[in-house]
Motif scaffolding. Structure first.
Motif, PDB file in Angstrom:
ATOM      1  N   SER A   1     -50.446  -9.383  -3.934  1.00 31.17           N
ATOM      2  CA  SER A   1     -51.386  -9.671  -5.143  1.00 31.17           C
ATOM      3  C   SER A   1     -51.722 -11.225  -4.829  1.00 31.17           C
ATOM      4  O   SER A   1     -52.926 -11.587  -5.252  1.00 31.17           O
ATOM      5  N   CYS A   2     -50.977 -12.177  -4.156  1.00 30.07           N
ATOM      6  CA  CYS A   2     -51.164 -13.594  -4.539  1.00 30.07           C
ATOM      7  C   CYS A   2     -50.448 -14.196  -3.224  1.00 30.07           C
ATOM      8  O   CYS A   2     -49.225 -13.884  -3.000  1.00 30.07           O
ATOM      9  N   VAL A   3     -51.007 -15.267  -2.906  1.00 36.87           N
ATOM     10  CA  VAL A   3     -50.582 -16.221  -1.844  1.00 36.87           C
ATOM     11  C   VAL A   3     -50.374 -17.588  -2.495  1.00 36.87           C
ATOM     12  O   VAL A   3     -51.208 -17.810  -3.456  1.00 36.87           O
ATOM     13  N   ALA A   4     -49.160 -18.218  -2.461  1.00 28.91           N
ATOM     14  CA  ALA A   4     -48.766 -19.288  -3.301  1.00 28.91           C
ATOM     15  C   ALA A   4     -48.342 -20.472  -2.391  1.00 28.91           C
ATOM     16  O   ALA A   4     -47.533 -20.230  -1.427  1.00 28.91           O
TER      17      ALA A   4
ATOM     18  N   ALA B   1     -55.111 -26.393   3.758  1.00 26.00           N
ATOM     19  CA  ALA B   1     -56.461 -26.556   4.716  1.00 26.00           C
ATOM     20  C   ALA B   1     -56.521 -25.264   5.432  1.00 26.00           C
ATOM     21  O   ALA B   1     -57.442 -24.560   5.399  1.00 26.00           O
ATOM     22  N   THR B   2     -55.169 -24.929   5.977  1.00 29.47           N
ATOM     23  CA  THR B   2     -55.551 -23.531   6.789  1.00 29.47           C
ATOM     24  C   THR B   2     -55.566 -22.390   6.003  1.00 29.47           C
ATOM     25  O   THR B   2     -56.317 -21.353   6.155  1.00 29.47           O
ATOM     26  N   LEU B   3     -54.931 -22.163   4.785  1.00 23.44           N
ATOM     27  CA  LEU B   3     -55.121 -21.269   3.938  1.00 23.44           C
ATOM     28  C   LEU B   3     -56.428 -20.995   3.298  1.00 23.44           C
ATOM     29  O   LEU B   3     -57.002 -20.236   3.096  1.00 23.44           O
TER      30      LEU B   3
ATOM     31  N   PRO C   1     -61.303 -20.612  -1.225  1.00 25.71           N
ATOM     32  CA  PRO C   1     -60.952 -22.150  -2.120  1.00 25.71           C
ATOM     33  C   PRO C   1     -59.701 -21.657  -2.840  1.00 25.71           C
ATOM     34  O   PRO C   1     -59.423 -20.379  -3.326  1.00 25.71           O
ATOM     35  N   ALA C   2     -58.852 -22.583  -3.265  1.00 24.55           N
ATOM     36  CA  ALA C   2     -57.616 -22.309  -3.919  1.00 24.55           C
ATOM     37  C   ALA C   2     -57.761 -22.336  -5.168  1.00 24.55           C
ATOM     38  O   ALA C   2     -58.467 -23.384  -5.801  1.00 24.55           O
ATOM     39  N   THR C   3     -56.911 -22.022  -6.111  1.00 25.94           N
ATOM     40  CA  THR C   3     -56.848 -22.190  -7.518  1.00 25.94           C
ATOM     41  C   THR C   3     -55.521 -23.086  -7.965  1.00 25.94           C
ATOM     42  O   THR C   3     -54.396 -22.619  -7.485  1.00 25.94           O
ATOM     43  N   ARG C   4     -55.528 -23.967  -8.564  1.00 28.45           N
ATOM     44  CA  ARG C   4     -54.421 -24.780  -8.956  1.00 28.45           C
ATOM     45  C   ARG C   4     -53.694 -24.188 -10.263  1.00 28.45           C
ATOM     46  O   ARG C   4     -54.425 -23.774 -11.234  1.00 28.45           O
TER      47      ARG C   4
ATOM     48  N   ASP D   1     -47.697 -26.259 -10.571  1.00 25.63           N
ATOM     49  CA  ASP D   1     -47.399 -26.881  -9.391  1.00 25.63           C
ATOM     50  C   ASP D   1     -47.786 -26.092  -8.218  1.00 25.63           C
ATOM     51  O   ASP D   1     -47.012 -26.518  -7.156  1.00 25.63           O
ATOM     52  N   ALA D   2     -48.512 -25.245  -7.964  1.00 25.21           N
ATOM     53  CA  ALA D   2     -48.796 -24.558  -6.884  1.00 25.21           C
ATOM     54  C   ALA D   2     -50.306 -24.040  -6.839  1.00 25.21           C
ATOM     55  O   ALA D   2     -51.232 -24.231  -7.679  1.00 25.21           O
ATOM     56  N   TRP D   3     -50.524 -23.975  -5.580  1.00 27.66           N
ATOM     57  CA  TRP D   3     -52.114 -23.687  -5.194  1.00 27.66           C
ATOM     58  C   TRP D   3     -51.886 -22.058  -4.699  1.00 27.66           C
ATOM     59  O   TRP D   3     -51.280 -21.679  -4.205  1.00 27.66           O
ATOM     60  N   ILE D   4     -52.791 -21.183  -5.483  1.00 28.63           N
ATOM     61  CA  ILE D   4     -52.829 -19.903  -5.471  1.00 28.63           C
ATOM     62  C   ILE D   4     -53.927 -19.148  -4.938  1.00 28.63           C
ATOM     63  O   ILE D   4     -55.096 -19.975  -4.949  1.00 28.63           O
ATOM     64  N   TRP D   5     -54.001 -18.243  -3.893  1.00 30.41           N
ATOM     65  CA  TRP D   5     -55.121 -17.496  -3.768  1.00 30.41           C
ATOM     66  C   TRP D   5     -54.752 -15.979  -4.097  1.00 30.41           C
ATOM     67  O   TRP D   5     -53.839 -15.428  -3.290  1.00 30.41           O
ATOM     68  N   ARG D   6     -55.839 -15.611  -4.696  1.00 31.96           N
ATOM     69  CA  ARG D   6     -55.483 -13.869  -5.078  1.00 31.96           C
ATOM     70  C   ARG D   6     -56.235 -13.311  -3.920  1.00 31.96           C
ATOM     71  O   ARG D   6     -57.528 -13.308  -3.496  1.00 31.96           O
TER      72      ARG D   6
END
Length: 624
Positions: free
Chosen positions: A588-591, A604-606, A612-615, A618-623
């Motif tokens: 569901s999500c990459v953190a 940068a790789t992700l 684009p990531a979402t803050r 204290d984590a950057w996430i990608w749905r």
């Protein structure tokens, strides 16, 4: 006089008499109850004192975890502690009605077979309230101490109640069983090996079954004919049922401990039968029948879980560790453990790691044990202990004898049984753990005999035993600080991108050597799953047992970035592969958290892979 005075002072009014009688009756009943309680405490105060000392010693040995269990970790084996805390979190979900022998909270989507892993299911379920309320690290710290103290107290009670030895002698033996070098060493995260407090119960039930099966020597009856009294069938059945229950629970705590106990008891039974053939002839039929009943009752419960372990999904039918590597060095037997007061860190080279100082008894204890065995005399129990000690000690040497770190080319007795089903699941060097209760029994018998004597032995023997035990007195387990779980997890922010039971992909993903992201679901009481991870599964060659699983291409790419810090070239193929891998995991999500190695390069790789990531905290996430 007092009763008469109270009776004469009682009111005679009809309405008051029943009330007064009721109060008097209650007072009369309450006094015996309180008296019985005080009498029980008084009668067992010595036993309670022994238990208190064991609890205090266990707390002292593990005190490094207690200032902050969530922020402290065992420094000598932090990877395994991370794994066991995850096990405890998964086991605790049974209290929520969310538990299966094939858990989907790791190695998504295939899952993990809990029976094929040392998942301490019974302990996790019993301590589930603690885990759910205070967290798995607190439960781990409690069990690390409780297993040591509980094992020591259980053996003390067996020595005192079953062997009828003096309390001081029994306490020395129980202390060696619970706090010996192997037990303290295994406390470095191996909860399944230190939870041995059921072993004395199993031994007691086996002895009880044997006594019930023994019809006794023949004696003349009223007709003058000599006939045996006959076995106590009721006691045999209750002993068999109790044995089945104890064995069943032990399977869900640690099968390896049960296996070692069974082998030791088998060898001791053979040794005992050799010197007491009359008992063997009298009791063997009934004893064998009782064991068969116990096995049948146990299999009613264990049949499916054991099938699931060996033939079920993600099950493994063989051991994954090399017996030649996990063999005891012969010279380690007369060496003192590095975790003892007289130990040296240089001796650590004689074993595979700080959790396997199983053989480090030291030459003083070995020497005194031999002298005690000779001095106690030709008792059947002594002979059985000596035989079992020699056999289990020899098996610990593995398929080839190693002396001082050098292979001698001499075959070890283990070579005779290596490769047999189930046997390969136990590490050879752990056969040495059986020597703790065996040696303890010899010391207990010797000290008890000395305390019952009136000569010089009354002082000399306890002093000699105490002097032999002093060098192996344990020291507190080393601990270290560990980083806090990210606010993204501890604050519950993960729920904004992963539903309970869904899959979260931490970057980098957990591996057997670096399982740290497994602390995330542990802190969330295993409310979500992870791909890959630290576990035993059928990912070896030909479906054999292996630690962990193979990496998906995207996981391998991200692990390389985390290791080297270089940003790889990302094209359409890598992006399509990243999408396929996320779909394979059911993610569901990459953190990615700020404390990840080379976090900037990973981010940068992700972003090239998933956009684009979402803050979030204290984590950057990608749905995904």
């Amino acid at each position: 006089m007092r009763v008469d005075a109270v009776s004469s002072a009682a009111p005679t009014a009809p309405d008051a008499a029943p009330e007064q009688a009721f109060r008097l009756a209650g007072r009369v009943k309450s006094r015996p109850r309180a008296t019985r309680l005080l009498a029980a405490v008084s009668r067992h105060r010595a036993d309670l004192l022994v238990a208190l000392i064991c609890v205090m010693l266990a707390g002292w040995l593990t005190h490094g975890l207690w200032p902050d269990p969530s922020g402290r970790i065992l420094a000598l084996n932090p990877e395994d502690q991370t794994l066991y805390e995850w096990f405890l979190a998964v086991d605790a979900r049974a209290l929520l009605g969310d538990f299966n022998l094939l858990t989907d909270r790791l190695n998504a989507p295939d899952g993990v077979n809990l029976m094929a892993n040392t998942s301490v299911i019974a302990l996790g379920i019993v301590f589930a309230p603690v885990t759910l309320l205070l967290g798995a690290p607190v439960t781990f710290a409690l069990l690390a101490a409780a297993n040591l103290a509980g094992t020591a107290v259980a053996w003390y009670l067996l020595f005192h109640r079953t062997l009828r030895t003096r309390r001081f002698a029994a306490a020395l033996g129980g202390g060696l069983c619970g706090f010996g070098p192997g037990m303290v060493s295994q406390t470095n995260s191996h909860l399944h090996m230190t939870a041995q407090w059921l072993v004395p119960v199993i031994v007691w039930l086996v002895v009880r079954l044997l006594r019930a099966a023994d019809p006794g020597p023949v004696a003349p009856d009223e007709t003058g004919r000599t006939r045996p009294a006959g076995p106590d069938r009721r006691r045999m059945f209750t002993s068999a049922a109790g044995l089945a229950a104890a064995v069943t629970v032990q399977v869900f705590i640690g099968e390896e401990v049960l296996f070692l106990a069974a082998v030791t008891l088998l060898v001791m039974a053979i040794g005992y039968a050799v010197v007491d053939r009359d008992l063997a002839r009298r009791a063997l039929p009934g004893f064998a029948g009782g064991l068969a009943i116990a096995a049948g009752l146990a299999l009613l419960v264990l049949g499916y879980p054991l099938w699931f372990q060996f033939a079920g999904p993600q099950g493994v039918a063989d051991g994954m560790f090399t017996p030649a590597y996990f063999s005891a060095d012969l010279s380690s037997w007369w060496t003192v453990s590095p975790l003892s007061v007289a130990g040296s860190t240089e001796s650590a080279r004689l074993t595979t790691g700080p959790a396997e100082y199983n053989t480090f008894l030291g030459w003083p204890l070995l020497l005194v044990a031999v002298v005690c065995a000779i001095w106690v005399g030709r008792r059947r129990l002594v002979f059985a202990c000596v035989v079992a000690g020699l056999v289990m000690g020899a098996l610990s040497l593995g398929p080839e004898v190693v002396l001082g770190g050098t292979k001698t080319a001499l075959p070890g007795p283990y070579a005779l049984i290596g490769g047999l089903p189930v046997v390969d699941g136990a590490l050879p060097m752990r056969f040495a753990l059986a020597l703790l209760p065996i040696v303890a029994t010899l010391l207990v018998l010797a000290v008890d005999r000395a305390l019952r004597s009136t000569g010089r032995a009354r002082r000399l023997v306890p002093l000699a035993v105490g002097a032999a035990l002093l060098p192996i007195f344990p020291t507190p387990l080393p601990t270290a600080e560990r980083p806090a779980v990210p606010e993204f997890i501890s604050g519950g922010h993960w729920r904004q991108c992963v539903r309970p039971g869904g899959v979260l992909v931490p970057v980098p993903l957990p591996t057997p050597k670096e399982p740290w992201p497994m602390r995330w679901p542990t802190a969330a009481n295993a409310a979500f799953g992870l791909p890959e991870g630290f576990f035993i599964g059928p990912y070896g060659r030909g479906g054999t047992a292996a630690m962990g699983t193979y990496k998906q291409p995207t996981s391998a790419l991200l692990a390389d970035v985390a290791r080297r810090g270089d940003q790889p070239a990302i094209g359409d193929e890598q992006r399509r592969q990243a999408a396929r891998d996320a779909d394979f995991w059911g993610a569901s999500c990459v953190a990615l958290t700020d404390d990840a190695p080379h976090a900037d390069s990973l981010r940068a790789t992700l972003e090239q892979l998933y956009g684009p990531a979402t803050r979030l905290a204290d984590a950057w996430i990608w749905r995904v």
